[in-house]
Design a protein around this motif. Structure first.
Motif, PDB file in Angstrom:
ATOM      1  N   SER A 182    -107.584  42.927 -52.580  1.00  0.00           N
ATOM      2  CA  SER A 182    -106.415  43.501 -52.077  1.00  0.00           C
ATOM      3  C   SER A 182    -106.567  44.065 -50.669  1.00  0.00           C
ATOM      4  O   SER A 182    -107.733  43.972 -50.400  1.00  0.00           O
ATOM      5  CB  SER A 182    -106.410  44.914 -53.022  1.00  0.00           C
ATOM      6  N   VAL A 183    -105.413  44.605 -50.169  1.00  0.00           N
ATOM      7  CA  VAL A 183    -105.198  44.873 -48.694  1.00  0.00           C
ATOM      8  C   VAL A 183    -104.864  46.430 -48.683  1.00  0.00           C
ATOM      9  O   VAL A 183    -103.803  46.556 -49.165  1.00  0.00           O
ATOM     10  CB  VAL A 183    -104.392  44.043 -47.836  1.00  0.00           C
ATOM     11  N   LEU A 184    -105.454  47.224 -47.957  1.00  0.00           N
ATOM     12  CA  LEU A 184    -104.968  48.835 -48.011  1.00  0.00           C
ATOM     13  C   LEU A 184    -104.468  48.915 -46.586  1.00  0.00           C
ATOM     14  O   LEU A 184    -104.951  48.626 -45.688  1.00  0.00           O
ATOM     15  CB  LEU A 184    -106.235  49.627 -48.206  1.00  0.00           C
ATOM     16  N   GLY A 185    -103.190  49.600 -46.536  1.00  0.00           N
ATOM     17  CA  GLY A 185    -102.573  49.781 -45.630  1.00  0.00           C
ATOM     18  C   GLY A 185    -102.225  51.218 -45.187  1.00  0.00           C
ATOM     19  O   GLY A 185    -101.628  52.160 -46.391  1.00  0.00           O
ATOM     20  N   PHE A 198     -95.228  46.356 -42.447  1.00  0.00           N
ATOM     21  CA  PHE A 198     -95.640  46.968 -43.756  1.00  0.00           C
ATOM     22  C   PHE A 198     -94.715  46.159 -44.844  1.00  0.00           C
ATOM     23  O   PHE A 198     -95.091  45.966 -45.932  1.00  0.00           O
ATOM     24  CB  PHE A 198     -95.595  48.412 -43.949  1.00  0.00           C
ATOM     25  N   GLU A 199     -93.388  45.963 -44.423  1.00  0.00           N
ATOM     26  CA  GLU A 199     -92.646  45.297 -45.275  1.00  0.00           C
ATOM     27  C   GLU A 199     -92.768  43.790 -45.266  1.00  0.00           C
ATOM     28  O   GLU A 199     -92.671  43.189 -46.314  1.00  0.00           O
ATOM     29  CB  GLU A 199     -90.992  45.517 -44.772  1.00  0.00           C
ATOM     30  N   THR A 200     -93.278  43.301 -44.190  1.00  0.00           N
ATOM     31  CA  THR A 200     -93.912  41.990 -44.414  1.00  0.00           C
ATOM     32  C   THR A 200     -95.072  41.782 -45.068  1.00  0.00           C
ATOM     33  O   THR A 200     -95.441  40.742 -45.991  1.00  0.00           O
ATOM     34  CB  THR A 200     -94.255  41.493 -42.928  1.00  0.00           C
ATOM     35  N   LEU A 201     -96.038  42.701 -44.997  1.00  0.00           N
ATOM     36  CA  LEU A 201     -97.130  42.645 -45.936  1.00  0.00           C
ATOM     37  C   LEU A 201     -96.913  42.893 -47.534  1.00  0.00           C
ATOM     38  O   LEU A 201     -97.154  42.088 -48.108  1.00  0.00           O
ATOM     39  CB  LEU A 201     -98.008  43.940 -45.497  1.00  0.00           C
ATOM     40  N   THR A 202     -95.914  43.665 -47.808  1.00  0.00           N
ATOM     41  CA  THR A 202     -95.513  43.847 -49.047  1.00  0.00           C
ATOM     42  C   THR A 202     -94.825  42.556 -49.820  1.00  0.00           C
ATOM     43  O   THR A 202     -95.115  42.007 -50.654  1.00  0.00           O
ATOM     44  CB  THR A 202     -94.425  44.983 -49.167  1.00  0.00           C
ATOM     45  N   ARG A 203     -94.062  41.824 -48.728  1.00  0.00           N
ATOM     46  CA  ARG A 203     -93.166  40.675 -49.292  1.00  0.00           C
ATOM     47  C   ARG A 203     -94.321  39.384 -49.421  1.00  0.00           C
ATOM     48  O   ARG A 203     -94.221  38.571 -50.124  1.00  0.00           O
ATOM     49  CB  ARG A 203     -92.363  40.149 -47.938  1.00  0.00           C
ATOM     50  N   ALA A 208    -101.003  42.988 -54.193  1.00  0.00           N
ATOM     51  CA  ALA A 208    -102.143  43.105 -53.567  1.00  0.00           C
ATOM     52  C   ALA A 208    -102.299  44.013 -52.465  1.00  0.00           C
ATOM     53  O   ALA A 208    -103.219  44.276 -51.826  1.00  0.00           O
ATOM     54  CB  ALA A 208    -102.822  41.668 -53.084  1.00  0.00           C
ATOM     55  N   PHE A 209    -100.947  44.333 -51.879  1.00  0.00           N
ATOM     56  CA  PHE A 209    -100.884  45.254 -50.670  1.00  0.00           C
ATOM     57  C   PHE A 209    -100.759  46.693 -51.033  1.00  0.00           C
ATOM     58  O   PHE A 209     -99.468  47.025 -51.864  1.00  0.00           O
ATOM     59  CB  PHE A 209     -99.900  44.688 -49.745  1.00  0.00           C
ATOM     60  N   LEU A 210    -101.647  47.412 -50.928  1.00  0.00           N
ATOM     61  CA  LEU A 210    -101.844  48.734 -51.244  1.00  0.00           C
ATOM     62  C   LEU A 210    -101.361  49.590 -50.079  1.00  0.00           C
ATOM     63  O   LEU A 210    -102.140  49.842 -49.237  1.00  0.00           O
ATOM     64  CB  LEU A 210    -103.248  49.335 -51.815  1.00  0.00           C
ATOM     65  N   ARG A 211    -100.178  50.266 -50.319  1.00  0.00           N
ATOM     66  CA  ARG A 211     -99.772  51.017 -48.857  1.00  0.00           C
ATOM     67  C   ARG A 211     -99.645  52.639 -49.203  1.00  0.00           C
ATOM     68  O   ARG A 211     -99.533  53.094 -50.403  1.00  0.00           O
ATOM     69  CB  ARG A 211     -98.464  50.499 -48.581  1.00  0.00           C
ATOM     70  N   VAL A 231    -107.825  59.343 -45.550  1.00  0.00           N
ATOM     71  CA  VAL A 231    -109.258  59.442 -45.543  1.00  0.00           C
ATOM     72  C   VAL A 231    -109.820  59.015 -46.912  1.00  0.00           C
ATOM     73  O   VAL A 231    -110.610  58.296 -47.324  1.00  0.00           O
ATOM     74  CB  VAL A 231    -109.894  60.706 -45.005  1.00  0.00           C
ATOM     75  N   ASP A 232    -109.247  59.914 -47.824  1.00  0.00           N
ATOM     76  CA  ASP A 232    -109.337  59.829 -49.487  1.00  0.00           C
ATOM     77  C   ASP A 232    -109.156  58.406 -50.013  1.00  0.00           C
ATOM     78  O   ASP A 232    -109.905  57.859 -50.647  1.00  0.00           O
ATOM     79  CB  ASP A 232    -108.742  60.891 -50.190  1.00  0.00           C
ATOM     80  N   ALA A 233    -108.011  57.633 -49.556  1.00  0.00           N
ATOM     81  CA  ALA A 233    -107.619  56.614 -49.794  1.00  0.00           C
ATOM     82  C   ALA A 233    -108.690  55.240 -49.533  1.00  0.00           C
ATOM     83  O   ALA A 233    -108.923  54.546 -50.244  1.00  0.00           O
ATOM     84  CB  ALA A 233    -106.130  56.247 -49.517  1.00  0.00           C
TER      85      ALA A 233
END
Length: 244
Positions: A182-185, A198-203, A208-211, A231-233
């Motif tokens: 996964s990728v966190l944004g 961010f829309e590109t990453l979601t597409r 797997a893209f956690l925003r 910070v918590d995320a």
């Protein structure tokens, strides 16, 4: 005492002979923390100390700017001047992986070999936000975090949506995401520097893209405009991905 006096100053050289200074501190799973413009500022160091206190081995490469210089017009201007003449970094090129990604992947591999575990974290911010995605091409990176990724600078629709990856590297990122990496944004919803990536990453990456979309129009989610939800995320993401 200087802010970096308690950090171990070193240097990493990759197979191509490229070298950059590094600062290291802590124990536990590894995290490569790539500073934003203007450099390893007091705000970046403060956040890095939080990661160390949370039980991580943090390595900060020094890529540009003056370490410990506070954010201001002079330090930002100096860093931008260095970036503009650098062959390793680009502010505007689309559809191309930043050249410094190869060196950063080498650094991540070395850290992973030393600390072990399922992999290391990679966290980039603002100008370097997308660098963490490029580092994900290497299997040593198990937890990539993109904090307000802002390059290429969003001048025009193509750059605004671009991930600063070559087509080949994007294919690898897609494959790793499909396999469970996964990728966190992190971003503020009204931050125009992020463009539409961010829309590109979601597409491209799907679930797997956690925003994390924070309210407001600020910019630096972990440092100058630090938001506790961001910070918590990051800590929850690192704990989940790096402590298995």
């Amino acid at each position: 005492m200087a802010l970096l006096d308690t950090w171990t100053h070193g240097e990493h050289t990759d197979a191509a002979g490229t070298s950059h200074p590094t600062y290291r501190k802590g124990d536990g799973p590894g995290v490569v923390l790539v500073h934003e413009i203007p450099g390893i500022s007091p705000d970046v160091i403060e956040y890095a100390e939080d990661l160390v206190a949370a039980g991580y081995t943090v390595v900060m490469p020094h890529l540009f700017g003056t370490s410990e210089a506070p954010v201001g017009a002079r330090s930002v201007g100096r860093a931008l001047a260095q970036i503009c003449v650098s062959r390793e970094m680009s502010m505007l090129a689309a559809g191309r992986t930043t050249p410094v990604a190869g060196w950063l992947r080498s650094l991540a591999r070395e850290l992973h070999e030393e600390v072990g575990g399922p992999g290391v974290g990679a966290l980039g911010m603002c100008f370097t936000g997308g660098f963490a995605l490029a580092m994900m091409v290497d299997d040593s990176v198990a937890a990539p975090v993109l904090a307000q990724p802002s390059t290429p600078f969003p001048l025009g629709r193509r750059r605004a949506s671009d991930l600063q990856l070559s087509p080949a590297d994007l294919d690898v990122v897609r494959e790793r995401a499909a396999a469970g990496c996964s990728v966190l944004g992190l971003r503020y919803q009204g931050d125009r520097m992020i463009g539409t990536r961010f829309e590109t990453l979601t597409r491209e990456l799907g679930d797997a893209f956690l925003r994390v979309d924070l309210p407001g129009s600020k910019h630096s989610t972990l440092t100058l405009h630090r938001h506790q939800d961001a910070v918590d995320a990051v800590l929850a993401f690192f704990d989940d991905r790096l402590r298995r």
